[in-house]
Design a protein around this motif. Structure first.
Motif, PDB file in Angstrom:
ATOM      1  N   PRO A 164       0.758  -1.112  -0.011  1.00 33.49           N
ATOM      2  CA  PRO A 164       0.017   0.159   0.080  1.00 33.49           C
ATOM      3  C   PRO A 164       0.771   1.139   0.000  1.00 33.49           C
ATOM      4  O   PRO A 164       1.809   1.319   0.740  1.00 33.49           O
ATOM      5  CB  PRO A 164      -0.800  -0.112   1.358  1.00 33.49           C
ATOM      6  CG  PRO A 164      -0.629  -1.469   1.564  1.00 33.49           C
ATOM      7  CD  PRO A 164       0.583  -2.065   1.042  1.00 33.49           C
ATOM      8  N   TYR A 165       0.320   2.445  -0.662  1.00 34.93           N
ATOM      9  CA  TYR A 165       0.830   3.661  -0.865  1.00 34.93           C
ATOM     10  C   TYR A 165       2.310   3.735  -1.610  1.00 34.93           C
ATOM     11  O   TYR A 165       2.732   4.554  -2.056  1.00 34.93           O
ATOM     12  CB  TYR A 165       1.267   4.380   0.532  1.00 34.93           C
ATOM     13  CG  TYR A 165      -0.243   4.560   1.051  1.00 34.93           C
ATOM     14  CD1 TYR A 165      -0.654   3.676   2.210  1.00 34.93           C
ATOM     15  CD2 TYR A 165      -0.946   5.532   0.616  1.00 34.93           C
ATOM     16  CE1 TYR A 165      -1.957   3.900   2.797  1.00 34.93           C
ATOM     17  CE2 TYR A 165      -2.210   5.933   1.280  1.00 34.93           C
ATOM     18  CZ  TYR A 165      -2.678   4.894   2.325  1.00 34.93           C
ATOM     19  OH  TYR A 165      -3.774   5.204   2.844  1.00 34.93           O
ATOM     20  N   GLN A 166       3.008   2.435  -1.644  1.00 37.79           N
ATOM     21  CA  GLN A 166       4.231   2.493  -2.320  1.00 37.79           C
ATOM     22  C   GLN A 166       4.113   2.313  -3.971  1.00 37.79           C
ATOM     23  O   GLN A 166       4.432   2.722  -4.851  1.00 37.79           O
ATOM     24  CB  GLN A 166       5.188   1.327  -2.098  1.00 37.79           C
ATOM     25  CG  GLN A 166       6.581   1.175  -2.444  1.00 37.79           C
ATOM     26  CD  GLN A 166       7.169   2.455  -2.382  1.00 37.79           C
ATOM     27  OE1 GLN A 166       7.076   3.286  -1.286  1.00 37.79           O
ATOM     28  NE2 GLN A 166       8.483   2.537  -3.244  1.00 37.79           N
ATOM     29  N   ASP A 167       2.779   1.649  -4.040  1.00 40.43           N
ATOM     30  CA  ASP A 167       2.362   1.460  -5.283  1.00 40.43           C
ATOM     31  C   ASP A 167       0.951   2.406  -5.489  1.00 40.43           C
ATOM     32  O   ASP A 167      -0.016   2.405  -4.626  1.00 40.43           O
ATOM     33  CB  ASP A 167       1.652  -0.168  -5.494  1.00 40.43           C
ATOM     34  CG  ASP A 167       0.941  -0.536  -6.798  1.00 40.43           C
ATOM     35  OD1 ASP A 167       0.316  -1.423  -6.774  1.00 40.43           O
ATOM     36  OD2 ASP A 167       0.829   0.555  -7.544  1.00 40.43           O
ATOM     37  N   LEU A 168       0.950   3.197  -6.402  1.00 38.75           N
ATOM     38  CA  LEU A 168       0.013   4.141  -6.413  1.00 38.75           C
ATOM     39  C   LEU A 168      -1.682   3.491  -6.749  1.00 38.75           C
ATOM     40  O   LEU A 168      -2.561   3.981  -6.443  1.00 38.75           O
ATOM     41  CB  LEU A 168       0.076   5.253  -7.691  1.00 38.75           C
ATOM     42  CG  LEU A 168      -0.450   6.469  -7.813  1.00 38.75           C
ATOM     43  CD1 LEU A 168      -0.459   7.424  -6.617  1.00 38.75           C
ATOM     44  CD2 LEU A 168      -0.108   7.053  -9.078  1.00 38.75           C
ATOM     45  N   PHE A 169      -1.477   2.354  -7.351  1.00 38.17           N
ATOM     46  CA  PHE A 169      -2.719   1.879  -7.902  1.00 38.17           C
ATOM     47  C   PHE A 169      -3.472   0.722  -6.747  1.00 38.17           C
ATOM     48  O   PHE A 169      -3.917  -0.209  -7.117  1.00 38.17           O
ATOM     49  CB  PHE A 169      -2.602   1.188  -9.197  1.00 38.17           C
ATOM     50  CG  PHE A 169      -2.109   2.150 -10.136  1.00 38.17           C
ATOM     51  CD1 PHE A 169      -1.009   2.203 -10.475  1.00 38.17           C
ATOM     52  CD2 PHE A 169      -2.957   2.801 -10.823  1.00 38.17           C
ATOM     53  CE1 PHE A 169      -0.534   3.038 -11.443  1.00 38.17           C
ATOM     54  CE2 PHE A 169      -2.615   3.766 -11.381  1.00 38.17           C
ATOM     55  CZ  PHE A 169      -1.327   3.865 -12.052  1.00 38.17           C
ATOM     56  N   TRP A 170      -2.508   0.823  -5.625  1.00 42.36           N
ATOM     57  CA  TRP A 170      -2.953  -0.407  -4.482  1.00 42.36           C
ATOM     58  C   TRP A 170      -4.424  -0.640  -4.262  1.00 42.36           C
ATOM     59  O   TRP A 170      -4.891  -1.747  -4.050  1.00 42.36           O
ATOM     60  CB  TRP A 170      -2.211  -0.332  -3.426  1.00 42.36           C
ATOM     61  CG  TRP A 170      -2.553   1.036  -2.478  1.00 42.36           C
ATOM     62  CD1 TRP A 170      -2.270   2.318  -2.568  1.00 42.36           C
ATOM     63  CD2 TRP A 170      -3.566   0.822  -1.469  1.00 42.36           C
ATOM     64  NE1 TRP A 170      -2.995   3.112  -1.615  1.00 42.36           N
ATOM     65  CE2 TRP A 170      -3.532   2.129  -0.828  1.00 42.36           C
ATOM     66  CE3 TRP A 170      -4.081  -0.030  -0.639  1.00 42.36           C
ATOM     67  CZ2 TRP A 170      -4.299   2.380   0.088  1.00 42.36           C
ATOM     68  CZ3 TRP A 170      -5.103   0.117   0.334  1.00 42.36           C
ATOM     69  CH2 TRP A 170      -4.982   1.325   0.895  1.00 42.36           C
ATOM     70  N   LEU A 171      -5.191   0.392  -4.065  1.00 38.50           N
ATOM     71  CA  LEU A 171      -6.461   0.360  -3.778  1.00 38.50           C
ATOM     72  C   LEU A 171      -7.283  -0.382  -4.670  1.00 38.50           C
ATOM     73  O   LEU A 171      -8.002  -1.333  -4.601  1.00 38.50           O
ATOM     74  CB  LEU A 171      -7.133   1.641  -3.245  1.00 38.50           C
ATOM     75  CG  LEU A 171      -8.506   1.610  -2.513  1.00 38.50           C
ATOM     76  CD1 LEU A 171      -8.454   0.998  -1.338  1.00 38.50           C
ATOM     77  CD2 LEU A 171      -8.836   3.089  -2.277  1.00 38.50           C
ATOM     78  N   ASN A 395       3.993   7.275 -16.217  1.00 33.91           N
ATOM     79  CA  ASN A 395       4.521   6.897 -15.066  1.00 33.91           C
ATOM     80  C   ASN A 395       3.789   5.956 -14.197  1.00 33.91           C
ATOM     81  O   ASN A 395       2.622   6.311 -13.957  1.00 33.91           O
ATOM     82  CB  ASN A 395       4.454   8.410 -14.363  1.00 33.91           C
ATOM     83  CG  ASN A 395       5.188   8.403 -12.920  1.00 33.91           C
ATOM     84  OD1 ASN A 395       5.694   7.536 -12.428  1.00 33.91           O
ATOM     85  ND2 ASN A 395       5.390   9.671 -12.300  1.00 33.91           N
ATOM     86  N   ILE A 396       4.441   4.671 -13.798  1.00 31.23           N
ATOM     87  CA  ILE A 396       3.488   3.845 -13.451  1.00 31.23           C
ATOM     88  C   ILE A 396       4.176   3.303 -12.083  1.00 31.23           C
ATOM     89  O   ILE A 396       3.448   2.365 -11.315  1.00 31.23           O
ATOM     90  CB  ILE A 396       3.503   2.394 -13.945  1.00 31.23           C
ATOM     91  CG1 ILE A 396       4.681   2.028 -14.812  1.00 31.23           C
ATOM     92  CG2 ILE A 396       2.360   2.842 -15.285  1.00 31.23           C
ATOM     93  CD1 ILE A 396       5.286   0.954 -14.202  1.00 31.23           C
ATOM     94  N   SER A 397       5.354   3.662 -11.662  1.00 29.64           N
ATOM     95  CA  SER A 397       6.003   3.435 -10.230  1.00 29.64           C
ATOM     96  C   SER A 397       6.464   4.370  -9.551  1.00 29.64           C
ATOM     97  O   SER A 397       6.741   5.627 -10.097  1.00 29.64           O
ATOM     98  CB  SER A 397       7.045   2.393 -10.843  1.00 29.64           C
ATOM     99  OG  SER A 397       8.175   2.989 -11.323  1.00 29.64           O
TER     100      SER A 397
END
Lengths: 432, 151
Positions: A164-171, A395-397
């Protein structure tokens, strides 16, 4: 010899507070110097319940180093329990208390009988990055909070994926995986995100099995769960993006869980029909487009590099140049992950470099011949480089500087459509 | 390296005086492993009141004075007291007011506001400085699970 690491893509292990704040109504209590929670203010959102700027922290200084900060930690925990309303309190230690040997664990055990659960994770910054820290927080919850239960609920699946939060798309990703699992007739159980706090954590021991969707983060957690509660686990290494991978994912999970093949195939068919309808509508764009790149490079953590490489090769027909995994993957997992990269359609094999130094990654990209303009999907550090090479950049990471994402997902069938949209938007806006 | 430690104590056994209440500092000298009481240095008695921002009138803020960039010089009374022990490396009292802490900071004198015995304070501080000066790690227990050198 001292090494300098250029443009790192992770934070120190104490950033595991991100994992804590992803759990609804959980609160990190920091035993560290002042200012350690500042690294959470980077635009990927916060918990919405408690701001990182006011996390309870012992803010230790020289006096606590010389005389010990245990007393301060005790009073910080005690007062947090009194003043802040939370369901779970996670004490995280930073670098300094760990170096000088404060026995924080002993302090936390004094709160065993408190009204609310207090657990402890030794996340000193020098022990590793926040991928390791994430595993440590989950370990702490498993070891110190979860109790054995005889009850086993049929069809209940614990899902472990994403940091979570390290990956923008986690939720979005977690919700999408939950949705796919529930379409198979199973009951998904996750602990991160909206409305899924302590009540879902309590259900963990009752699950039928654990599903780990990740190349390596979380593997030690599910192994620990198997040891403590006897719950079997399925380790699916690739985050499913696109029809090829998602259908494979559903088949494998269905087989492991004992879901009837007819049901699995009907779910897949329904999704694939719609997915390929969308693709077919844009066939002209895909086939006639002269501005889409031939070769691509992904610069991200193991999860996204693997998932996106498979998607772009298997579903979109692009060719892989060198791929970069930047999350400082422990060496024991390197071979297994490398093998996945050689397991692509049409016998294509992608070369993968486990490299954390941005300078070396950028040199590698500059020197590689992309037979045209490169397509680079990576962190914001790669934007300038790709512009120099006149390539296309998405920008994906981490770090994320030019996107705001709230609950969008890149996973599953619908997530991959979003990814296609984003990539081709960049491609067609090239000549505008 | 030899240095001095100033302690605010009424009886030489416990650190029990607030900085403002100290009339005489026990100054200990440390040389290598030797620690000895050098003198009991008296504070010149023109400043009987405790060092309190609100008492002094050349300071504008009362309690919220949490660092005005340029640095609060502190009320002149605090400065006078600090000057008395300006040759020491650190000062130990049971409580030290914020303005006095600022004055010490400017002189690069460490401030330890603790409540313990003089012996304990001396042993912990000398142990700490010995490691710092000798470039020895401050790590008290060795953790086999860590993967890097001293931070």
């Amino acid at each position: 010899m001292a090494k300098i690491l250029d443009k790192q893509r992770y934070k120190c292990a104490l950033a595991a507070m991100q994992t804590v704040q992803a759990i609804d109504r959980a609160l990190p209590i920091l035993h560290s110097g002042p200012g350690c929670a500042q690294k959470l203010s980077d635009g990927t959102g916060s918990s919405g319940y408690f701001s990182p700027n006011i996390f309870p922290c012992t803010s230790i200084n020289e006096k606590d180093v010389v005389f010990g900060g245990v007393k301060k930690l005790n009073s910080t925990i005690e007062n947090s329990l009194k003043v802040i309303d939370a369901d779970l309190y996670v004490v995280l230690t930073g670098c300094i208390p760990e170096i000088v040997g404060d026995d924080s664990e002993e302090v936390v055990t004094r709160f065993e009988d408190a009204d609310k659960p207090v657990v402890y994770a030794p996340t000193a910054g020098f022990k590793g990055n926040n991928y390791k820290g994430h595993e440590q927080v989950v370990d702490a919850i498993i070891d110190q909070y979860l109790k054995k239960s005889d009850k086993k609920e049929e069809g209940l699946v614990n899902i472990w994926a994403d940091v979570p939060y390290q990956d923008l798309f986690w939720l979005g990703n977690l919700r999408e995986i939950e949705k796919l699992i529930s379409e198979l007739g199973l009951k998904p159980n996750t602990i991160f995100g909206y409305n899924r706090g302590i009540m879902n954590i309590d259900k963990i021991p009752e699950a039928q099995f654990n599903l780990l969707v990740s190349p390596w983060v979380g593997l030690s957690n599910v192994k620990k769960l198997e040891k403590k509660f006897g719950t079997p686990f399925l380790h699916y290494k690739t985050l499913p993006i696109g029809a090829t991978e998602t259908s494979k994912f559903l088949r494998e999970v269905g087989k492991f869980a004992g879901v009837s093949e007819i049901k699995v195939e009907s779910v897949i068919k329904e999704h694939e029909d719609y997915y390929y309808y969308l693709i077919a509508r844009y066939a002209d764009l895909f086939l006639e487009n002269r501005v889409i790149n031939k070769q691509f490079s992904v610069v991200a953590d193991a999860q996204y590099t693997l998932a996106i490489t498979k998607f772009l090769v298997n579903d979109l027909g692009l060719l892989p140049a060198t791929q970069f995994i930047t999350d400082d993957t422990p060496k024991v997992y390197h071979d297994a992950i490398r093998e996945e990269f050689e397991n692509l359609n049409f016998g294509i094999k992608a070369e993968v470099l486990f490299e954390t130094d941005g300078y070396k990654i950028h040199n590698n990209i500059k020197e590689h011949d992309y037979h045209g303009y490169p397509l680079v999907l990576g962190g914001y550090y790669e934007k300038e480089l790709t512009e120099e090479l006149k390539g296309n950049f998405l920008n994906i990471s981490w770090p994320f500087q030019d996107r705001v994402v709230m609950d969008t997902s890149y996973a599953g069938y619908s997530g991959s459509i979003k990814l296609i949209e984003d990539i081709y938007t960049v491609a067609v806006s090239r000549f505008n | 390296m030899s240095y001095k430690i100033a302690i605010g104590t009424s009886d030489g056994v416990n650190v029990d005086l607030k900085f403002g209440a100290v009339r005489a500092f026990h100054v200990y000298g440390v040389d290598g492993t030797e620690v000895a009481l050098l003198e009991v240095r008296e504070v010149p008695s023109e400043s009987p009141e405790s060092v309190d921002c609100s008492v002094n009138n050349d300071c504008s803020g009362k309690e919220g004075c949490s660092g005005n960039g340029g640095g609060c010089g502190g009320p002149s009374q605090a400065s006078a007291k600090v000057d008395v022990i300006s040759d020491c490396r650190c000062v130990v009292c049971s409580k030290i007011g914020f303005s006095a802490q600022k004055v010490f900071e400017k002189k690069a004198i460490s401030v330890f506001d603790v409540e313990c015995t003089v012996e304990e304070a001396l042993s912990k501080i000398t142990g700490y400085y010995a490691k710092v000066d000798g470039h020895i790690s401050l790590r008290r227990k060795q953790d086999p699970g860590t993967q890097s050198e001293d931070a």
